[in-house]
Design a protein around this motif. Structure first.
Motif, mmCIF file in Angstrom:
data_model
loop_
_atom_site.group_PDB
_atom_site.id
_atom_site.type_symbol
_atom_site.label_atom_id
_atom_site.label_comp_id
_atom_site.label_asym_id
_atom_site.label_seq_id
_atom_site.Cartn_x
_atom_site.Cartn_y
_atom_site.Cartn_z
ATOM 1 N N MET A 1 0.842 -1.201 0.000
ATOM 2 C CA MET A 1 0.000 0.000 0.000
ATOM 3 C C MET A 1 0.874 1.246 0.000
ATOM 4 O O MET A 1 1.927 1.281 0.629
ATOM 5 N N SER A 2 0.457 2.266 -0.703
ATOM 6 C CA SER A 2 1.225 3.499 -0.775
ATOM 7 C C SER A 2 1.273 4.193 0.582
ATOM 8 O O SER A 2 0.426 3.982 1.451
ATOM 9 N N THR A 3 2.263 5.044 0.749
ATOM 10 C CA THR A 3 2.531 5.688 2.033
ATOM 11 C C THR A 3 1.393 6.612 2.456
ATOM 12 O O THR A 3 0.871 7.398 1.663
ATOM 13 N N HIS A 4 1.005 6.530 3.727
ATOM 14 C CA HIS A 4 0.003 7.411 4.315
ATOM 15 C C HIS A 4 0.623 8.785 4.536
ATOM 16 O O HIS A 4 1.827 8.908 4.806
ATOM 17 N N PHE A 5 -0.189 9.832 4.435
ATOM 18 C CA PHE A 5 0.333 11.192 4.589
ATOM 19 C C PHE A 5 1.089 11.378 5.900
ATOM 20 O O PHE A 5 2.119 12.057 5.947
ATOM 21 N N SER A 6 0.597 10.766 6.969
ATOM 22 C CA SER A 6 1.242 10.925 8.283
ATOM 23 C C SER A 6 2.655 10.350 8.301
ATOM 24 O O SER A 6 3.435 10.659 9.208
ATOM 25 N N GLU A 7 2.989 9.532 7.288
ATOM 26 C CA GLU A 7 4.306 8.900 7.246
ATOM 27 C C GLU A 7 5.181 9.449 6.117
ATOM 28 O O GLU A 7 6.256 8.901 5.849
ATOM 29 N N PHE A 8 4.723 10.508 5.463
ATOM 30 C CA PHE A 8 5.558 11.115 4.432
ATOM 31 C C PHE A 8 6.883 11.557 5.045
ATOM 32 O O PHE A 8 6.902 12.168 6.123
ATOM 33 N N PRO A 9 8.006 11.263 4.385
ATOM 34 C CA PRO A 9 9.306 11.659 4.940
ATOM 35 C C PRO A 9 9.456 13.178 4.974
ATOM 36 O O PRO A 9 8.989 13.886 4.077
ATOM 37 N N TYR A 10 10.067 13.652 6.044
ATOM 38 C CA TYR A 10 10.304 15.087 6.181
ATOM 39 C C TYR A 10 11.630 15.300 6.897
ATOM 40 O O TYR A 10 11.945 14.604 7.864
ATOM 41 N N ARG A 11 12.391 16.225 6.401
ATOM 42 C CA ARG A 11 13.594 16.639 7.093
ATOM 43 C C ARG A 11 13.962 18.040 6.630
ATOM 44 O O ARG A 11 13.453 18.539 5.620
ATOM 45 N N ARG A 12 14.845 18.652 7.370
ATOM 46 C CA ARG A 12 15.361 19.961 6.980
ATOM 47 C C ARG A 12 16.542 19.788 6.029
ATOM 48 O O ARG A 12 17.458 19.009 6.302
ATOM 49 N N LEU A 13 16.476 20.499 4.945
ATOM 50 C CA LEU A 13 17.631 20.574 4.056
ATOM 51 C C LEU A 13 18.555 21.674 4.545
ATOM 52 O O LEU A 13 18.140 22.571 5.284
ATOM 53 N N SER A 14 19.767 21.651 4.104
ATOM 54 C CA SER A 14 20.668 22.774 4.362
ATOM 55 C C SER A 14 21.005 23.433 3.034
ATOM 56 O O SER A 14 20.962 22.800 1.977
ATOM 57 N N ALA A 15 21.337 24.703 3.101
ATOM 58 C CA ALA A 15 21.724 25.424 1.885
ATOM 59 C C ALA A 15 22.943 24.764 1.242
ATOM 60 O O ALA A 15 23.057 24.700 0.014
#
Length: 561
Positions: A1-15
């Motif tokens: 099953m495709s990823t649930h919104f609550s499990e979407f990957p998130y992180r801070r990028l750096s410049a």
């Protein structure tokens, strides 16, 4: 099953990470020995772009869901600050693409429209305005938070601007008036702040335009919106058509509404009501409405049905109104997940269904075009994107009985009347913006006078009895687009003339209308606005007589009611 919104990957990028990735892409692109190698490099670069865009979108959605959440605000502020850096790095790649010895081959592969939009993007942004862009984002966040956190004391409860909406269309006139007075006072409490935020925005945007070599921000804004195939003179002609061909008709509709309501002096607080029966409400709440929507989309076709099932299963909708939630509705896209996201504020009014189907139109379009060669081709320019959303509002009429039952005919009549009445207001907002940015040194009082003059021209019926703040020439401050996305608002009304054509076609041959609609969605942003219209055989709103043509069918329908 495709990823649930609550499990979407998130992180801070750096410049530094962004810059390193871009430099590696540039090196590979410049060292490519043929067009096929360059195409492969661009596809790899596009994966980076999708990932980065998704992180920024997640931060925006989370902040919208709770503007009082300090962590969410911190993350959104971070990406607001990083976004101009990413944009500047992307421009390095665009510049190399545009001067590639294989440019003609690349244009053949990805389409000339993409290259025209890229050319225009270089005229709309430069790293020298990064700090100003960051300041603009902070002002936008300040405005968004101010209105989403505004509390309105009304009949023993503190309410948000969104949850006040049902009272504006009450069948009881004293309730409508009392609700609008409460709204008027809420805006008046923030008068100085609203004036100050907008004044700073106008002056900041004017400085950016001068730095970019423009005479005014108007031209820069058109470039930011990727308007490659029309200009402000075309839009002015559209406004003239509205004033000449539509305004007399909308005034007649409003006169009939006043007669139905039995009022001698038709006031602003009467405008939200079509007839004495009161608000047309959906016959159930959130969960029930989603079940009806599933039936509707499944019956519209396998593509619509599977699309909506996917949205539900993956948690890609946030529709309930609540405290500190940002107002309004929108559709975001998470390209790396192949998933749109719908944001709205259900409040028990017919607007719930209207906004929901509207945002589903956006979501269906970008879901249908998600497999285009590059993510920059998923979304068309915004006036074209609004055709998908506004048209779906009309094309779902055969299923409105699921939501409104015995009030279905009243809903359709109300929706069509609103579609026509709303256009003069939209062009008033647009003309006001042109005046504002032609006169960047105007004071808040000057702008209030500008609005009153424009309002008198396009909304001559409007009266603000006992609403001193709105009547002072500051009614426009309710319209967030003026603060958040200048010159975008007219896109709704250019699109409305096209959406009305889709409905007219559907009245004669529904299969043909749906075939054209699906084709338009799949085209995404591969062509500019006017070329997309030609591709599905719709008339451009800039053509002489376009408005008269677009309103024929709805006027006939309304005359039969």
């Amino acid at each position: 099953m495709s990823t649930h919104f609550s499990e979407f990957p998130y992180r801070r990028l750096s410049a530094e990470e962004v810059e390193h990735s871009v430099n590696r892409v540039l090196k590979d692109f410049q060292n490519a020995e043929d067009v096929e190698e360059q195409v492969e490099v661009l596809r790899k670069w596009d994966q980076h772009q999708k990932e980065w865009d998704d992180y920024g979108s997640i931060s925006y959605v989370h902040f919208s869901q709770n503007t009082a959440d300090k962590h969410a605000k911190k993350e959104k502020d971070f990406y607001d600050s990083l976004s101009p850096v990413i944009k500047g790095e992307k421009q390095k790649i665009i510049k190399n693409i545009l001067r590639s010895p294989y440019r003609k081959n690349l244009e053949t592969r990805f389409g000339k429209n993409l290259f025209d939009r890229w050319e225009l993007s270089l005229q709309a942004f430069d790293t020298k305005i990064i700090d100003n862009k960051r300041s603009e984002s902070k002002l936008i966040s300040r405005y968004t938070a101010l209105l989403s956190q505004t509390k309105i004391p009304f009949r023993g409860k503190e309410r948000t601007l969104s949850t006040m909406s049902p009272f504006y269309s009450s069948s009881d006139r004293s309730t409508r008036k009392e609700a609008r007075i409460a709204q008027d006072k809420a805006f008046e409490r923030h008068a100085d702040t609203l004036d100050d935020i907008y004044d700073q925005m106008v002056k900041l945007r004017h400085r950016m335009a001068l730095d970019m070599g423009y005479a005014s921000y108007t031209e820069m804004a058109y470039a930011e919106l990727s308007r490659t195939d029309y200009d402000k003179e075309d839009v002015a002609e559209f406004r003239r058509q509205i004033a000449n061909d539509l305004l007399p008709i909308t005034q007649n509709i409003l006169d009939k509404r006043a007669q139905r309501l039995g009022v001698d002096s038709y006031q602003f607080y009467d405008e939200g009501l079509m007839d004495p029966q009161g608000e047309i409400e959906p016959k159930g709440t959130h969960d029930w409405m989603l079940e009806q929507a599933q039936i509707m989309f499944s019956e519209m076709g396998d593509d619509f049905g599977s699309f909506f099932s996917m949205m539900r299963e993956r948690g890609l909708m946030d529709l309930k109104s609540r405290e500190n939630k940002s107002r309004g509705g929108y559709c975001a896209l998470f390209s790396s997940q192949g998933a749109p996201f719908i944001f709205a504020n259900f409040n028990g009014t017919q607007g719930d269904v209207r906004v929901f189907t509207h945002e589903c139109g956006h979501a269906f379009q970008c879901y249908q075009s998600k497999d285009v060669p590059l993510s920059d081709l998923i979304w068309p320019t915004m006036e074209a994107a609004e055709i998908h959303s506004m048209s779906l509002e009309f094309l779902t009429y055969p299923w409105m009985h699921l939501f409104f039952k015995e009030d279905t005919d009243r809903f359709i009549q109300s929706h069509l009347e609103r579609a026509l009445i709303f256009i003069p207001y939209g062009v008033a907002i647009d003309e006001f913006q042109h005046l504002v940015y032609e006169n960047p040194d105007a004071t808040p009082a000057d702008r209030a006078k500008m609005w009153k003059d424009v309002e008198q021209r396009y909304l001559p019926h409007r009266k603000y009895e006992d609403l001193p703040y709105f009547g002072s020439g500051r009614f426009w401050q309710r319209q967030g687009h003026l603060y958040i996305r200048p010159f975008y608002y007219i896109d709704y009304f250019l699109a409305q003339t096209c959406a009305l054509q889709f409905w007219s076609i559907a009245e004669q041959d529904r299969d043909d209308a749906m075939k054209r609609y699906r084709s338009l969605c799949k085209l995404g942003g591969t062509q500019p606005f006017t070329q997309l219209l030609k591709a599905v055989k719709l008339r451009s709103p800039f053509e002489p007589g376009a408005i008269q043509f677009a309103i024929q069918a709805p006027l006939q329908y309304l005359s039969d009611q």
